[in-house]
Design an enzyme around this catalytic site. Structure first.
Site, mmCIF file in Angstrom:
data_model
loop_
_atom_site.group_PDB
_atom_site.id
_atom_site.type_symbol
_atom_site.label_atom_id
_atom_site.label_comp_id
_atom_site.label_asym_id
_atom_site.label_seq_id
_atom_site.Cartn_x
_atom_site.Cartn_y
_atom_site.Cartn_z
ATOM 1 N N CYS A 63 -15.705 4.593 0.937
ATOM 2 C CA CYS A 63 -14.616 3.673 1.282
ATOM 3 C C CYS A 63 -13.961 4.007 2.618
ATOM 4 O O CYS A 63 -13.170 3.201 3.122
ATOM 5 C CB CYS A 63 -13.570 3.650 0.167
ATOM 6 S SG CYS A 63 -12.870 5.265 -0.221
ATOM 7 N N ARG A 114 0.868 -1.174 0.000
ATOM 8 C CA ARG A 114 0.000 0.000 0.000
ATOM 9 C C ARG A 114 0.903 1.222 0.000
ATOM 10 O O ARG A 114 1.640 1.468 0.964
ATOM 11 C CB ARG A 114 -0.909 0.020 1.232
ATOM 12 C CG ARG A 114 -1.830 1.251 1.319
ATOM 13 C CD ARG A 114 -2.618 1.196 2.613
ATOM 14 N NE ARG A 114 -3.422 2.389 2.822
ATOM 15 C CZ ARG A 114 -4.687 2.543 2.457
ATOM 16 N NH1 ARG A 114 -5.302 1.550 1.823
ATOM 17 N NH2 ARG A 114 -5.358 3.649 2.712
ATOM 18 N N HIS A 125 -7.182 1.172 -6.811
ATOM 19 C CA HIS A 125 -7.504 0.586 -5.495
ATOM 20 C C HIS A 125 -8.303 -0.701 -5.733
ATOM 21 O O HIS A 125 -9.487 -0.788 -5.406
ATOM 22 C CB HIS A 125 -8.303 1.575 -4.664
ATOM 23 C CG HIS A 125 -8.314 1.289 -3.193
ATOM 24 N ND1 HIS A 125 -7.770 0.142 -2.649
ATOM 25 C CD2 HIS A 125 -8.813 1.997 -2.145
ATOM 26 C CE1 HIS A 125 -7.924 0.162 -1.342
ATOM 27 N NE2 HIS A 125 -8.545 1.277 -1.006
ATOM 28 N N ASP A 138 -15.818 9.890 -1.902
ATOM 29 C CA ASP A 138 -14.548 9.682 -1.205
ATOM 30 C C ASP A 138 -14.076 11.043 -0.705
ATOM 31 O O ASP A 138 -14.655 12.089 -1.047
ATOM 32 C CB ASP A 138 -13.534 9.063 -2.175
ATOM 33 C CG ASP A 138 -12.269 8.554 -1.478
ATOM 34 O OD1 ASP A 138 -12.253 8.507 -0.230
ATOM 35 O OD2 ASP A 138 -11.302 8.224 -2.184
ATOM 36 N N GLN A 167 -10.331 -2.795 -2.951
ATOM 37 C CA GLN A 167 -11.569 -2.127 -2.539
ATOM 38 C C GLN A 167 -12.712 -2.477 -3.480
ATOM 39 O O GLN A 167 -13.875 -2.602 -3.054
ATOM 40 C CB GLN A 167 -11.351 -0.613 -2.523
ATOM 41 C CG GLN A 167 -12.563 0.203 -2.100
ATOM 42 C CD GLN A 167 -12.842 0.137 -0.616
ATOM 43 O OE1 GLN A 167 -11.951 0.323 0.209
ATOM 44 N NE2 GLN A 167 -14.091 -0.136 -0.254
ATOM 45 N N ARG A 178 -14.150 -5.682 3.188
ATOM 46 C CA ARG A 178 -12.748 -5.636 2.808
ATOM 47 C C ARG A 178 -12.030 -6.912 3.238
ATOM 48 O O ARG A 178 -11.201 -7.471 2.502
ATOM 49 C CB ARG A 178 -12.052 -4.426 3.446
ATOM 50 C CG ARG A 178 -12.487 -3.065 2.956
ATOM 51 C CD ARG A 178 -12.218 -2.843 1.479
ATOM 52 N NE ARG A 178 -10.849 -3.125 1.084
ATOM 53 C CZ ARG A 178 -9.788 -2.352 1.339
ATOM 54 N NH1 ARG A 178 -9.939 -1.226 2.005
ATOM 55 N NH2 ARG A 178 -8.589 -2.678 0.904
#
Length: 326
Positions: free
Chosen positions: A266, A105, A132, A225, A135, A311
């Site tokens: 998210c 990440r 991403h 987001d 996700q 997740r």
């Protein structure tokens, strides 16, 4: 699957493969809820590299790995030499000789790609500035739980349309054949390269890029987001002024005209003053809410936190699919 079964970006996978991961995530969720042990990868070792801070991604990879019976080692940005005293390629070769899989990440998509190329083991993209992908499996898994299907749905992302979430939602929706709208100011719409990728891999989805918030009419899901991504340097006041008309609030939900609408995020979300950054924003700009109001967040919190839980289940599916043959 490519590059030793790595999971680096959505376009590495077919529609069928992405759907299989979504369904596998749902199966792992059932096992977890029933408290049925599933240590299918017992004895394997994975490394988690985090250049960017994380709550959900770190927790999801850790618990998912442990549930599958693996030993999990966390490698924070201040604990290893990645890109500082040791190149990404050299780090990849070292970690690949010790671990069976690596999560990354961080910032550059090139770095996660290099880890996959030179480590010789599966690498999973926990987030880069461009994509991403983990996700996405959780998000579409959540949609399938709610609607029982993905075919025929129309989703809309509203806000900063140039970030990794908007990129991934646009491209993944195209691959899956889910209609998608990116609703953003003209200056914050997806780059032409991203739109071209979505069009290239499109499986019958309607792709809409617009600055008109009225485009939310009839959508099944609204997504947003944060307005400034980690590591992004912008004039925050200018960004706020540009995006306030794109806030998810009661008026925007009314424009959707869909009583079955779901809202997703998210996380983290700036919807109240219960964080240090939230308080700083309020003291500086007088705003207690940014990309989503607290009223809407609380109304749809069950879905948002279901999405967060997913997740873990989706990442479990991704890792299992990568490592099951070892």
């Amino acid at each position: 699957m490519v590059r030793n079964n790595s999971f680096l970006k959505e376009i590495d996978f077919t529609k069928e493969e992405l759907n299989d991961l979504i369904d596998l995530g749902l199966k792992f969720k059932e096992l977890k809820k029933a408290r049925i042990p599933h240590k299918y990868l017992e004895g394997l070792n994975i490394a988690l590299i985090f250049e960017k801070a994380s709550t959900r991604t770190r927790s999801a990879f850790t618990v998912a790995g442990q549930d599958l019976g693996m030993n999990v080692t966390y490698l924070g940005s201040g604990e290893i030499q990645l890109g500082k005293k040791e190149s990404v390629i050299d780090t990849a070769k070292v970690l690949g000789s010790m671990f069976d899989g690596i999560e990354y990440r961080g910032f550059k998509q090139e770095d996660v790609e290099a880890l996959a190329e030179y480590s010789g083991v599966p690498v999973w993209n926990g987030l880069t500035d461009t994509w991403h992908p983990t996700q996405m499996i959780a998000d579409f898994m959540t949609l399938k739980e709610h609607f029982g299907k993905l075919e025929g749905l129309t989703i809309a992302y509203i806000g900063d349309g140039r970030n990794n979430m908007a990129n991934s939602l646009l491209v993944t929706s195209a691959i899956l054949g889910v209609n998608v709208k990116i609703i953003a100011p003209a200056d914050l719409q997806p780059e032409a390269e991203i739109v071209a990728i979505a069009e290239q891999y499109n499986n019958g989805a309607e792709l809409t890029i617009t600055d008109d918030v009225a485009a939310v009419k009839g959508v099944d899901m609204l997504y947003t987001d944060v307005w400034v991504s980690m590591g992004e340097e912008v004039d925050f006041k200018e960004r706020i002024d540009l995006l306030l008309p794109y806030q998810i609030n009661a008026d925007l939900l009314a424009k959707a005209e869909n009583p079955n609408l779901v809202v997703m995020h998210c996380l983290p979300a700036f919807h109240d003053l219960n964080t240090e950054i939230g308080k700083e924003i309020y003291e500086t700009y007088g705003l207690a809410e940014l990309e989503i109001t607290d009223e809407v967040f609380q109304e749809h919190s069950s879905t948002i936190f279901q999405e967060a839980e997913n997740r873990m289940h989706s990442i479990k599916a991704i890792m299992y699919q990568s490592l099951k043959s070892l």
